[in-house]
Write a protein that holds these residues in place. Sequence first.
Motif, PDB file in Angstrom:
ATOM      1  N   THR A  51       0.840  -1.205   0.000  1.00  0.00           N
ATOM      2  CA  THR A  51       0.000   0.000   0.000  1.00  0.00           C
ATOM      3  C   THR A  51       0.870   1.248   0.000  1.00  0.00           C
ATOM      4  O   THR A  51       0.648   2.172  -0.783  1.00  0.00           O
ATOM      5  N   PHE A  79       4.011   1.592  -0.883  1.00  0.00           N
ATOM      6  CA  PHE A  79       4.757   1.727  -2.137  1.00  0.00           C
ATOM      7  C   PHE A  79       3.864   2.330  -3.225  1.00  0.00           C
ATOM      8  O   PHE A  79       4.248   3.290  -3.913  1.00  0.00           O
ATOM      9  N   GLN A  80       2.660   1.794  -3.383  1.00  0.00           N
ATOM     10  CA  GLN A  80       1.810   2.237  -4.479  1.00  0.00           C
ATOM     11  C   GLN A  80       1.222   3.635  -4.233  1.00  0.00           C
ATOM     12  O   GLN A  80       1.081   4.435  -5.162  1.00  0.00           O
ATOM     13  N   ARG A 121       4.044   6.014  -4.801  1.00  0.00           N
ATOM     14  CA  ARG A 121       4.340   5.998  -6.236  1.00  0.00           C
ATOM     15  C   ARG A 121       3.332   6.879  -6.972  1.00  0.00           C
ATOM     16  O   ARG A 121       3.684   7.642  -7.882  1.00  0.00           O
ATOM     17  N   ASP A 122       2.045   6.793  -6.604  1.00  0.00           N
ATOM     18  CA  ASP A 122       1.015   7.581  -7.234  1.00  0.00           C
ATOM     19  C   ASP A 122       1.199   9.074  -6.966  1.00  0.00           C
ATOM     20  O   ASP A 122       0.938   9.899  -7.843  1.00  0.00           O
TER      21      ASP A 122
END
Lengths: 261, 80
Positions: A53, A55-56, A59-60
């Motif tokens: 979670t 990381f993403q 990243r977003d």
Amino acid sequence: MTHQTHPYHMVNPSPWPLTGALSAFLLTSGLIMWFHFYLTLLLTAGLLASMATMFQWWRDVVRESTYQGHHTPPVQKGLRYGMILFIISEVFFFAGFFWAFYHSSLAPTPQTGGHWPPTGILPLDPMEVPLLNTAVLLASGVTITWTHHSLMEANQKESTQALAMTIALGIYFTLLQMSEYSETPFTISDGIYGSTFFMATGFHGLHVIIGTTFLTMCYIRQQLHHFTPNHHFGFEAAAWYWHFVDVVWLFLYISIYWWGS
Amino acid sequence: MLAPRVSQALIRSFSSTARNRLKNRVPEKQKLFQEDNGIPVYLKGGVVDHILYRVTMGLCLGGTAYGVYCLAWASFPRNK
């Protein structure tokens, strides 16, 4: 094709708040299953889900800012407020542990022998490794400021070097603390001294690791040309966090290591 | 030791001294993520995004179901 006529960021719908909340549930119930029944599957799932979670989600944020240009000045102002408020909340988190320490050490009970450090506790020498740790973190404060100025002057070579040094100093601090932890003659279960010492320094160490990770992400983004001399808030947020970690250590050193010995 | 100010800081050309430096791929990424295709940002990177999303959500939903089961199991006493 419609375009917005305001400078604010209307984010796309995202699944990460939900996965974040669910992974928090997995982490907490996973701890229960581990503590009481020695089963680790749930905890492992929680750790993986929370890391995925984070990381993403972040990243977003990089995609929305560096690639899509959504971080206009008003948006950046909001992010600055947000980071400052988060750090203030962390200050209150540590205030609790310092309260516990001073409550116990200013008025030692009969259980401790009526004095601080308690009977039987051999505190670490504040002039040995703890002093080195202080120097290491203070030096890292200098190198991160050097990084920032190099970044603002578009000096890629020096900002890379200075940031690498900052990260190396952070890792050095962590290694030194790990070695200290293995050398202490007392443990967390050695009365109120052990509890206050390890809760305060332990959470501080966790924050050093988090800060070092944040700085490492900045290092990677710097190599990928994400930062410009005028716009590099991700790095500034990491730098503010790192200075906070440094200041907490100074309070720890003076209160627990020095006065508390 | 001040470096000369870079005016177009966002776009840097690949120079011959860049032995240790990665090429600036930000403009390509900007083009990819600004494409007007209606895909939300968390899936806009491509196939890997979809896989990672499914794995994450699968872990969370499956884990939650297993977690509720575990808590129900732990709630009832068993013979010593």
